[in-house]
Design an enzyme around this catalytic site. Structure first.
Site, PDB file in Angstrom:
ATOM      1  N   SER A  64       3.962  67.135  64.588  1.00 56.67           N
ATOM      2  CA  SER A  64       4.999  66.119  63.415  1.00 56.67           C
ATOM      3  C   SER A  64       5.352  64.791  64.255  1.00 56.67           C
ATOM      4  O   SER A  64       6.617  65.304  64.930  1.00 56.67           O
ATOM      5  CB  SER A  64       5.851  67.209  62.012  1.00 56.67           C
ATOM      6  OG  SER A  64       6.214  66.391  61.868  1.00 56.67           O
ATOM      7  N   ARG A  65       5.496  63.537  63.483  1.00 62.65           N
ATOM      8  CA  ARG A  65       5.822  62.514  64.056  1.00 62.65           C
ATOM      9  C   ARG A  65       6.684  62.474  63.324  1.00 62.65           C
ATOM     10  O   ARG A  65       8.479  62.173  63.581  1.00 62.65           O
ATOM     11  CB  ARG A  65       4.624  60.739  62.690  1.00 62.65           C
ATOM     12  CG  ARG A  65       3.764  60.938  63.556  1.00 62.65           C
ATOM     13  CD  ARG A  65       3.116  60.327  62.823  1.00 62.65           C
ATOM     14  NE  ARG A  65       0.887  60.233  63.516  1.00 62.65           N
ATOM     15  CZ  ARG A  65       0.407  59.490  63.076  1.00 62.65           C
ATOM     16  NH1 ARG A  65       0.416  58.501  62.034  1.00 62.65           N
ATOM     17  NH2 ARG A  65      -0.057  59.482  63.178  1.00 62.65           N
ATOM     18  N   LYS A  95       7.096  67.086  51.422  1.00 62.88           N
ATOM     19  CA  LYS A  95       7.052  67.670  52.664  1.00 62.88           C
ATOM     20  C   LYS A  95       7.772  66.525  53.986  1.00 62.88           C
ATOM     21  O   LYS A  95       8.443  66.583  55.139  1.00 62.88           O
ATOM     22  CB  LYS A  95       5.959  68.255  53.263  1.00 62.88           C
ATOM     23  CG  LYS A  95       4.910  67.236  53.779  1.00 62.88           C
ATOM     24  CD  LYS A  95       4.705  66.998  54.507  1.00 62.88           C
ATOM     25  CE  LYS A  95       3.366  66.407  54.309  1.00 62.88           C
ATOM     26  NZ  LYS A  95       2.554  65.838  55.709  1.00 62.88           N
ATOM     27  N   SER A 133      -2.562  69.439  57.947  1.00 56.86           N
ATOM     28  CA  SER A 133      -3.899  69.125  58.542  1.00 56.86           C
ATOM     29  C   SER A 133      -3.297  68.270  59.960  1.00 56.86           C
ATOM     30  O   SER A 133      -2.665  66.480  59.320  1.00 56.86           O
ATOM     31  CB  SER A 133      -5.018  68.322  58.028  1.00 56.86           C
ATOM     32  OG  SER A 133      -4.057  67.652  56.890  1.00 56.86           O
ATOM     33  N   ASP A 189       1.844  72.394  53.799  1.00 64.48           N
ATOM     34  CA  ASP A 189       1.898  71.470  54.226  1.00 64.48           C
ATOM     35  C   ASP A 189       3.099  70.670  55.302  1.00 64.48           C
ATOM     36  O   ASP A 189       4.038  70.510  56.357  1.00 64.48           O
ATOM     37  CB  ASP A 189       1.988  69.971  53.391  1.00 64.48           C
ATOM     38  CG  ASP A 189       1.251  68.781  53.967  1.00 64.48           C
ATOM     39  OD1 ASP A 189       0.934  68.518  55.892  1.00 64.48           O
ATOM     40  OD2 ASP A 189       0.692  67.721  53.863  1.00 64.48           O
ATOM     41  N   LYS A 236       0.084  59.799  52.355  1.00 62.14           N
ATOM     42  CA  LYS A 236       1.366  61.075  51.479  1.00 62.14           C
ATOM     43  C   LYS A 236       2.315  59.994  51.343  1.00 62.14           C
ATOM     44  O   LYS A 236       3.370  60.136  52.716  1.00 62.14           O
ATOM     45  CB  LYS A 236       1.687  62.185  52.071  1.00 62.14           C
ATOM     46  CG  LYS A 236      -0.011  62.777  52.305  1.00 62.14           C
ATOM     47  CD  LYS A 236      -0.287  64.244  53.213  1.00 62.14           C
ATOM     48  CE  LYS A 236      -0.867  64.816  53.888  1.00 62.14           C
ATOM     49  NZ  LYS A 236      -1.473  65.534  54.159  1.00 62.14           N
TER      50      LYS A 236
END
EC number: 1.1.1.94
Length: 353
Positions: free
Chosen positions: A274-275, A211, A158, A264, A115
């Site tokens: 979440s990084r 996102k 995800s 997302d 992404k």
């Protein structure tokens, strides 16, 4: 079905584990698919083979005994994809161009999980490899280097660890080719993964890329303890920016209210795994970008593609003030408090503008 996953990072490993663990029917022990996980890193492959775990990228998750582990110089990419029914690229966007060039003659569907946008070297910390061009999403790269490839993307909210554990997850399979969408549904739709089909590959890619940038902003918001009102406003207005860019690039607006857009965004902006969110949190604590990125130990695509998103938007005349503020923060041109003041000090406008 024979499936090969190229790339043994957290997400590639998680999808391989989930898919290898799927069975033909309830109560059956027969594997539904033959799954291979391939990686270039010889040390990683040997460690996974010896430990039946990927302790580097997905610790705490056992690799099923029927999951084949290849690569590391023992098995070439060409050998790994030979005879497969579906090829999954679970690598960073920076690797997409080279892989698609290598696979341009593939006769089976090639699907990516990454992404983001390609980024110029100057925008990437820690000496990222040089790229032939920048500013493109993976489907645009494919159009340049592998025009005949039947390709698509699997995307949506995800976290890798939850997918590996078999926790319920819904994803979008996007491609202009119906046979690719059908192949993804056949491969992954099951007891823990629900797959929705879409032909809006542009919208699904834009949602997945933008996102990440917005999640950095939300992490910063939470790190500064600006409150839940501010978080809700940031996510909502960020979704508006994402939609404006996507529609201008040819996507359908409704795609951004779905899993690959709103879904997302909410997960990546608010989830503690979440990084990109972690980068924002650490910037709010006063850490430098280099310190924040180094502490992750993994790729945070929002850092790598933020400038490209803003450049692409500017070239199209799309207003993205939140994304612009993120870039200014990453470049050290604004401090967190100054970014907040700049966003709140913008002139009034209508909500849907």
């Amino acid at each position: 079905m024979k499936i090969v996953v190229i790339g043994a990072g957290a997400w590639g490993t998680a999808l391989a584990v989930n898919t290898a663990g799927a069975v033909e029917a309830a109560g059956s022990d027969a594997p539904r698919h033959q799954v291979t996980l391939w990686a270039r890193d010889a040390a990683l492959v040997k460690a996974m083979q010896a430990e039946r775990a990927n302790t580097r990228y997905l610790p705490g998750v056992a690799l099923p005994g029927n999951l084949l582990l290849q690569g590391g110089g023992e098995t070439s990419l060409a050998e790994a994809v030979s005879g497969q029914d579906l090829i999954i690229l679970a690598t960073p966007v920076s690797a997409a161009r080279g892989l698609l060039q290598s696979l341009q003659q593939a006769s089976v569907p090639v699907v990516w999980l990454s992404k983001g946008f390609e980024a110029p070297v100057a925008a990437v910390p820690h000496s990222a490899p040089s790229l032939a061009s920048f500013g493109l999403m993976v489907h645009e790269i494919r159009a340049q280097v592998a025009t005949d490839l039947r390709a698509g993307i699997l995307s949506g909210p995800s976290f890798a660890l939850e997918v590996a554990r078999g926790q319920p997850t819904a994803l979008v399979a996007a491609s202009e080719h119906a046979e690719v969408r059908d192949a993804l549904v056949a491969a992954f739709h099951g007891t823990s993964l629900r797959i929705y089909a879409s032909d809006d590959i542009v919208g699904v890619e834009v949602g997945g890329a933008v996102k990440n940038v917005l999640a950095i902003a939300t992490g910063l918001c939470d790190g500064l303890q600006l409150g839940l009102n501010a978080r809700a406003a940031l996510i909502t207005r960020g979704l508006a920016e994402m939609t404006r860019l996507g529609v201008t690039l040819g996507a359908r607006a409704e795609t951004f209210t779905g899993l690959s857009g709103l879904g997302d965004l909410v997960l990546t902006a608010t989830g503690d795994l979440s990084r990109n969110r972690k980068v924002g949190l650490q910037l709010a604590q006063g850490k430098t970008l280099a310190e924040a990125v180094k502490s992750l130990g993994h790729v945070a695509e929002g850092v790598y593609c933020a400038r490209t998103v803003v450049q692409r938007a500017a070239g199209l005349g799309v207003d993205m003030p939140i994304a612009q503020s993120v870039v200014a923060l990453l470049d050290g041109k604004l401090r967190p408090a100054e970014a907040v003041a700049a966003l709140m000090g913008r002139g009034p406008t209508t909500e849907l503008a």
